[in-house]
Design a protein around this motif. Structure first.
Motif, PDB file in Angstrom:
ATOM      1  N   GLY B 143       0.857  -1.185   0.000  1.00 10.95           N
ATOM      2  CA  GLY B 143       0.000   0.000   0.000  1.00 10.95           C
ATOM      3  C   GLY B 143       0.890   1.230   0.000  1.00 10.95           C
ATOM      4  N   VAL B 144       1.319   1.628   1.199  1.00 13.01           N
ATOM      5  CA  VAL B 144       2.233   2.755   1.345  1.00 13.01           C
ATOM      6  C   VAL B 144       3.543   2.203   1.888  1.00 13.01           C
ATOM      7  N   THR B 145       4.594   2.322   1.138  1.00 13.95           N
ATOM      8  CA  THR B 145       5.851   1.734   1.592  1.00 13.95           C
ATOM      9  C   THR B 145       6.693   2.778   2.333  1.00 13.95           C
ATOM     10  N   SER B 146       7.583   2.287   3.169  1.00 12.05           N
ATOM     11  CA  SER B 146       8.293   3.180   4.091  1.00 12.05           C
ATOM     12  C   SER B 146       9.531   3.823   3.472  1.00 12.05           C
ATOM     13  N   ASN B 147       9.913   3.388   2.288  1.00 11.39           N
ATOM     14  CA  ASN B 147      11.152   3.912   1.687  1.00 11.39           C
ATOM     15  C   ASN B 147      10.936   5.279   1.048  1.00 11.39           C
ATOM     16  N   GLU B 148      12.026   5.980   0.846  1.00  7.75           N
ATOM     17  CA  GLU B 148      11.990   7.326   0.266  1.00  7.75           C
ATOM     18  C   GLU B 148      11.270   7.309  -1.097  1.00  7.75           C
ATOM     19  N   GLY B 149      11.604   6.332  -1.938  1.00  6.61           N
ATOM     20  CA  GLY B 149      11.020   6.256  -3.276  1.00  6.61           C
ATOM     21  C   GLY B 149       9.527   5.962  -3.284  1.00  6.61           C
ATOM     22  N   GLY B 150       8.999   5.549  -2.144  1.00  9.21           N
ATOM     23  CA  GLY B 150       7.552   5.312  -2.048  1.00  9.21           C
ATOM     24  C   GLY B 150       6.740   6.532  -2.484  1.00  9.21           C
ATOM     25  N   LYS B 151       7.346   7.716  -2.329  1.00  9.08           N
ATOM     26  CA  LYS B 151       6.630   8.953  -2.695  1.00  9.08           C
ATOM     27  C   LYS B 151       6.530   9.154  -4.199  1.00  9.08           C
ATOM     28  N   ASP B 152       7.379   8.504  -4.967  1.00 11.24           N
ATOM     29  CA  ASP B 152       7.436   8.796  -6.403  1.00 11.24           C
ATOM     30  C   ASP B 152       6.088   8.593  -7.105  1.00 11.24           C
ATOM     31  N   SER B 171      -8.587  -3.012  -4.609  1.00  7.18           N
ATOM     32  CA  SER B 171      -8.142  -4.390  -4.347  1.00  7.18           C
ATOM     33  C   SER B 171      -8.920  -5.063  -3.233  1.00  7.18           C
ATOM     34  N   LYS B 172      -9.503  -4.297  -2.339  1.00  5.64           N
ATOM     35  CA  LYS B 172     -10.188  -4.963  -1.214  1.00  5.64           C
ATOM     36  C   LYS B 172     -11.356  -5.825  -1.707  1.00  5.64           C
ATOM     37  N   ALA B 173     -11.855  -5.509  -2.908  1.00  4.98           N
ATOM     38  CA  ALA B 173     -12.941  -6.318  -3.478  1.00  4.98           C
ATOM     39  C   ALA B 173     -12.443  -7.644  -4.051  1.00  4.98           C
ATOM     40  N   TRP B 174     -11.141  -7.788  -4.220  1.00  2.00           N
ATOM     41  CA  TRP B 174     -10.601  -9.036  -4.782  1.00  2.00           C
ATOM     42  C   TRP B 174     -10.586 -10.159  -3.753  1.00  2.00           C
ATOM     43  N   GLY B 175     -10.589  -9.788  -2.489  1.00  2.00           N
ATOM     44  CA  GLY B 175     -10.592 -10.788  -1.428  1.00  2.00           C
ATOM     45  C   GLY B 175     -11.381 -10.220  -0.275  1.00  2.00           C
ATOM     46  N   SER B 176     -10.940 -10.473   0.937  1.00  2.00           N
ATOM     47  CA  SER B 176     -11.632  -9.941   2.105  1.00  2.00           C
ATOM     48  C   SER B 176     -10.596  -9.715   3.202  1.00  2.00           C
ATOM     49  N   ASP B 177     -11.071  -9.238   4.345  1.00  2.00           N
ATOM     50  CA  ASP B 177     -10.136  -9.053   5.467  1.00  2.00           C
ATOM     51  C   ASP B 177      -9.730 -10.405   6.080  1.00  2.00           C
ATOM     52  N   GLN B 178     -10.239 -11.493   5.492  1.00  2.00           N
ATOM     53  CA  GLN B 178      -9.860 -12.837   5.937  1.00  2.00           C
ATOM     54  C   GLN B 178      -8.705 -13.408   5.108  1.00  2.00           C
ATOM     55  N   ASN B 179      -8.362 -12.744   4.004  1.00  2.00           N
ATOM     56  CA  ASN B 179      -7.240 -13.263   3.201  1.00  2.00           C
ATOM     57  C   ASN B 179      -6.371 -12.167   2.568  1.00  2.00           C
ATOM     58  N   MET B 180      -6.618 -10.929   2.946  1.00  2.00           N
ATOM     59  CA  MET B 180      -5.763  -9.842   2.469  1.00  2.00           C
ATOM     60  C   MET B 180      -5.333  -8.940   3.626  1.00  2.00           C
ATOM     61  N   MET B 181      -4.085  -8.545   3.562  1.00  2.00           N
ATOM     62  CA  MET B 181      -3.548  -7.507   4.449  1.00  2.00           C
ATOM     63  C   MET B 181      -2.869  -6.472   3.545  1.00  2.00           C
ATOM     64  N   TYR B 182      -2.424  -5.375   4.144  1.00  2.00           N
ATOM     65  CA  TYR B 182      -1.732  -4.329   3.373  1.00  2.00           C
ATOM     66  C   TYR B 182      -0.454  -3.890   4.089  1.00  2.00           C
ATOM     67  N   VAL B 183       0.560  -3.601   3.299  1.00  2.00           N
ATOM     68  CA  VAL B 183       1.783  -3.014   3.844  1.00  2.00           C
ATOM     69  C   VAL B 183       1.586  -1.506   3.973  1.00  2.00           C
TER      70      VAL B 183
END
Lengths: 269, 269
Positions: B143-152, B171-183
């Motif tokens: 989702g939102v990554t912690s590295n500097e380039g994440g902003k690009d 993407s949340k419609a592709w699965g559910s909170d039972q099989n998807m997490m986000y970074v």
């Protein structure tokens, strides 16, 4: 490999064909399964049969990873076997924070002697730049992909242009046309005119001709530049042309058809 | 692993700590280098020292790939060694066209028994869905990554919201909170309020606490939900707390500090 050398190879072979080595243990001819390393044996015979017609080979790394440590060994043997004058692409779609991308770069550029790696752009500059620190090695960044899901985010409009155009416009400053290429799916040739406005000189790796429905003439009409600028990938249409003992011979026939079509296009440059 | 089981583990251990196993042959204590498989031996001792404090382990696959076939074997042994009640994350950031993503899924879910894989979203739905076909296995999408380039690219605005919000909302419609997490990187806690509006129930994998400068209290204030909803990753601060013979003991001390801080936060749910 330098860009100049790649273009020389294209002119010599009258070809800008890339053969995908997506070698699947469930799809290769059964007579190979008795051998110690069927995956490598398949690749070896495909390379032998097509190496005068192709300027690049592209193993998709997933096919090897799915075989575990043994798959990794087959991949290492394959990359060692491919003649050095042929451009090699680790189709890995990697990309991670800087120190981690540097490890992927080491895996593909040092442990194995690939000329290039495909990289996903989502994590931005510091996920891509570590791959650009290796002399005469290349990043092939995902631009417009040929799959259906490519539309989900790549065409979102920000500041009046689609995400993939932002990716190209921003990332081209991270390297140059001497060490970066872009993936542009053949199923979307209508975007090539705009893409060439942003990156006129870069090589494009174009999957999707053949099995996925892309048209070679259309791609060349809008995408070719003065140094060819295209590597056209074909995988299933070549390597799985037959699953009998004649698989390599049939692969050569299919590669030859594409090379002959490409020959006329190279002469028109 | 089910979401319910994961939450039970969090409550039992009073911890939502994920330990990153980014095991680098150049950073591990030298006394291990004499052993047959130093990478596995390091991981084994880290796991032994922290398994009552951590609910998840996350090997970053680049560190193993950089060792070739041997690294792949160390990874397989590591994942076999981790107790089954602990959630395992293959931090691979994969993603390819459908049939290829299915092979990556096989590599991590079948050949190895990982509970989850991190996946990059750029190629869209058909690059992610093959990972969702496995029962009780998870996709952890960038989702939102912690590295500097994440902003690009992640913060490019399309239709009034940033790309990462599109990624989550679509993407949340592709699965559910039972099989998807986000970074979601801990270096950007200010976005967690908006993120929780889009995905209130999903677990978030949060790297960047510690070495990268993220703050645990801030992340929990804005990101925690009624089932905790957070896995906080720490890597270097734990596994490289010492590079002497006491490395496992020192790793435990650092993990314990985090677990104790987390204990109070779990009690507040």
């Amino acid at each position: 490999m330098t860009k100049e050398f790649l273009f020389e190879q294209i002119q010599q072979k009258q070809s800008f064909l890339c053969v995908g080595l997506d070698t699947d243990i469930n799809k290769i001819p059964v007579h190979l399964l008795e051998l110690e390393d069927p995956i490598f044996e398949f690749n070896k015979q495909i390379v032998d049969a097509t190496k005068d017609l192709a300027v690049a080979y592209k193993p998709n790394i997933a096919f090897y990873e799915a075989m575990g440590a043994k798959g990794w060994e087959s991949l290492e043997k394959t990359i060692d076997y491919i003649p050095k004058e042929i451009f090699t692409i680790a189709d890995a779609k990697r990309g991670d924070i800087g120190n981690t991308s540097a490890l992927y770069a080491r895996a593909f550029f040092e442990n194995m002697d690939f000329d290039s790696v495909t990289v996903a752009p989502y994590m931005g500059s510091d996920s891509v730049k570590p791959f650009l620190q290796f002399k005469d090695k290349w990043v092939i960044l995902l631009g417009v992909t040929s799959n259906e899901g490519g539309k989900d985010f790549q065409f979102l409009e920000a500041d009046g242009k689609p995400l993939y155009q932002h990716v190209m416009a921003t990332s081209k400053a991270w390297g140059s046309d001497q060490n970066m290429m872009y993936v542009v799916g053949a199923t979307r040739p209508e975007y090539l005119t705009d893409i060439r406005k942003t990156i006129p000189d870069h090589f494009l790796l174009v999957p999707g001709v053949g099995a996925q429905g892309g048209d070679l003439q259309e791609v060349c009409k809008y995408g070719m530049n003065s140094q060819c600028g295209l590597l056209i990938n074909s995988t299933r249409g070549i390597i799985y042309a037959s699953n009998g003992v004649d698989f390599a011979e049939k692969a050569r026939e299919e590669a030859l058809k594409l090379q002959q079509e490409m020959s006329l296009l190279v002469q028109s440059i």
